[in-house]
Design an enzyme around this catalytic site. Structure first.
Site, short mmCIF file in Angstrom:
data_model
loop_
_atom_site.label_atom_id
_atom_site.label_comp_id
_atom_site.label_asym_id
_atom_site.label_seq_id
_atom_site.Cartn_x
_atom_site.Cartn_y
_atom_site.Cartn_z
N SER A 99 3.34 5.63 4.93
CA SER A 99 3.55 4.32 4.33
C SER A 99 2.92 3.22 5.17
CB SER A 99 5.05 4.09 4.11
OG SER A 99 5.29 2.90 3.41
N ASP A 245 0.90 3.05 1.23
CA ASP A 245 0.84 4.08 0.20
C ASP A 245 1.00 3.49 -1.20
OD1 ASP A 245 3.51 3.49 0.78
OD2 ASP A 245 4.23 5.49 0.30
#
Length: 454
Positions: A99, A245
């Site tokens: 992420s 992401d």
């Protein structure tokens, strides 16, 4: 590689430094464990743009295939694109991403078929136990017939599915600046936005897992400064920032001001309720603004409050049959997206709402952003429970105060509230405060911080 995975197996995913904490041989064991715990005949795997992601993803695929499981690799994708593939193909899925974490990190977000989350209580603990055991004893015996590994491109189908969930037919021409932060938004945005009447100004669309321009974490105000400046320079109608992401989106209005994710939650909730005939349950976590449950009720819906964290939101959505859920961290969950979170769909709702009327975004959102909020403020403390007890002692005996222990400690009065939650992974307390006016919020915020930091 050490058998103790406690430092990398978190509450909802796997995340750690590569290769110091985990590597491709360990990823292969995770693939085998994922195959065994899900009991699936086939799985789908995707990855982000980090330098380590392709190798880790392929190792995971080898581990699953060795146990006889057929693997569909969808390659470069956003996390919500992996959720789309899991839902559309009805297969368990694994997404290789860390992420918004720095470049040396990587991780795995896993789900069962239909994008149902895999967390500590839904399979992740068992996966960890298997990997720890196999890292000592060796990989499990391979199946007599190994599974296949094939590639499938899902980007166009993912984009079409999202566009089919929002009425974009009346959108007027808009100028939008998008900051992808060198993350997966640079891969997905051009396809999702294709054909819409948008003058797209791209920022940092080059896929680069070293994040050369800024961290891909728009929740930190420092990381949207470039976007805010560009929106003002371009005279754009709005700006959108995605995390690494691209499963979260953050919005900047035409003035370059950051929009509260709670305001976006309220806006999307009103639109989803209208789409469902003014009926439905909407989930919100306990640090979202008072505006969210108010707007939900005003639009005929039923608000339900949960703890912070996607596993709690998704579980409550499944239990209650909710149509939508939002978190103040800018995760947005949709029943029509297998209860999974997708920042891209939230972004399309914002574009449809803004483009469907003539006013600026700041004016549109005024009715959804009603109170003064502090944002999340982290404080490092030596004794989390001791500081929480001190806060409870300071406020607990006042007649005008209510206390709530759903997640950390929430203290509420007529004109303000605050929540203090301990971090599960760091010696931190997280404060969120809100009030009916800025001065009251600042007073309450500073009072609580003085207790936390004393």
């Amino acid at each position: 590689m050490a058998a103790d995975l406690s430092t990398i197996v978190k509450a909802y995913d796997v995340r750690g430094v590569v290769p110091d904490q985990w590597d491709e041989p360990l990823a292969e064991l995770f693939g085998a464990a994922f195959a065994q715990v899900t009991g699936a005949d086939a799985v789908v795997i995707g990855h982000d743009m980090r330098p380590s992601s392709p190798g880790l993803s392929r190792a995971f695929a080898r581990g699953a295939a060795a146990l006889g499981v057929d693997v569909t690799e969808i390659g470069l994708c956003s996390t919500d694109q992996l959720y789309y593939a899991s839902g559309a193909l009805n297969l368990p899925g694994a997404m290789f991403t860390a992420s918004h974490n720095p470049a040396q990190y990587n991780g795995i977000k896993m789900c069962r078929a239909g994008a149902a989350p895999v967390g500590q209580d839904t399979g992740l603990a068992e996966i960890r136990e298997l990997v720890e055991a196999w890292s000592e004893s060796g990989a499990p015996a391979p199946a007599a017939t190994p599974g296949t590994i094939t590639h499938r491109d899902t980007l166009e189908d993912y984009a079409a599915h999202l566009r089919g969930l929002v009425d974009l037919t009346s959108v007027r021409p808009l100028k939008v600046v998008v900051d992808a932060g060198n993350g997966m938004g640079g891969h997905t945005v051009p396809t999702v936005f294709a054909g819409l009447p948008l003058d797209l100004v791209p920022m940092y669309f080059e896929l680069d897992g070293t994040f050369p321009n800024h961290e891909a974490n728009p929740l930190d105000p420092a990381n949207i400064v470039d976007l805010q400046k560009r929106v003002r320079e371009e005279g754009a109608d709005l700006g959108i920032a995605f995390d690494g992401d691209a499963d979260r989106c953050f919005v900047v209005d035409e003035r370059g001001d950051a929009v509260s994710p709670s305001a976006i939650t309220a806006l999307v909730a009103s639109r989803e309720l209208a789409r469902h005939g003014g009926k439905g349950t909407v989930i919100h976590n306990l640090i979202t603004s008072w505006s969210v449950p108010e707007v939900v009720r005003e639009n005929g819906g039923t608000p339900v409050r949960t703890r912070v964290g996607h596993s709690f939101i998704k579980a409550e959505m499944a239990r209650s049959g909710a149509i939508f859920g939002g978190e103040h961290s800018a995760h947005y969950y949709f029943a029509d997206f297998w209860n999974a979170d997708t920042g891209m769909l939230a972004a399309l709702h914002v574009l449809a709402a803004l483009g469907g009327q003539d006013g600026p975004l700041s004016g549109l959102l005024a009715e959804y952003d009603r109170y003064a909020g502090s944002g999340e403020i982290n404080s490092t403390v030596a004794d989390q429970s001791g500081r929480l007890a001190a806060i409870r002692s300071a406020y607990g005996n006042r007649e005008d105060i209510t206390l709530d222990d759903l997640d950390g400690l929430t203290v509420s009065a007529t004109d303000w509230w605050f929540n203090v939650r301990p971090s599960n992974t760091e010696p931190l307390l997280r404060l969120n405060a809100e009030a009916r006016d800025e001065a009251t919020m600042a007073r309450v915020r500073d009072e609580v911080l003085a207790i936390i930091r004393s």
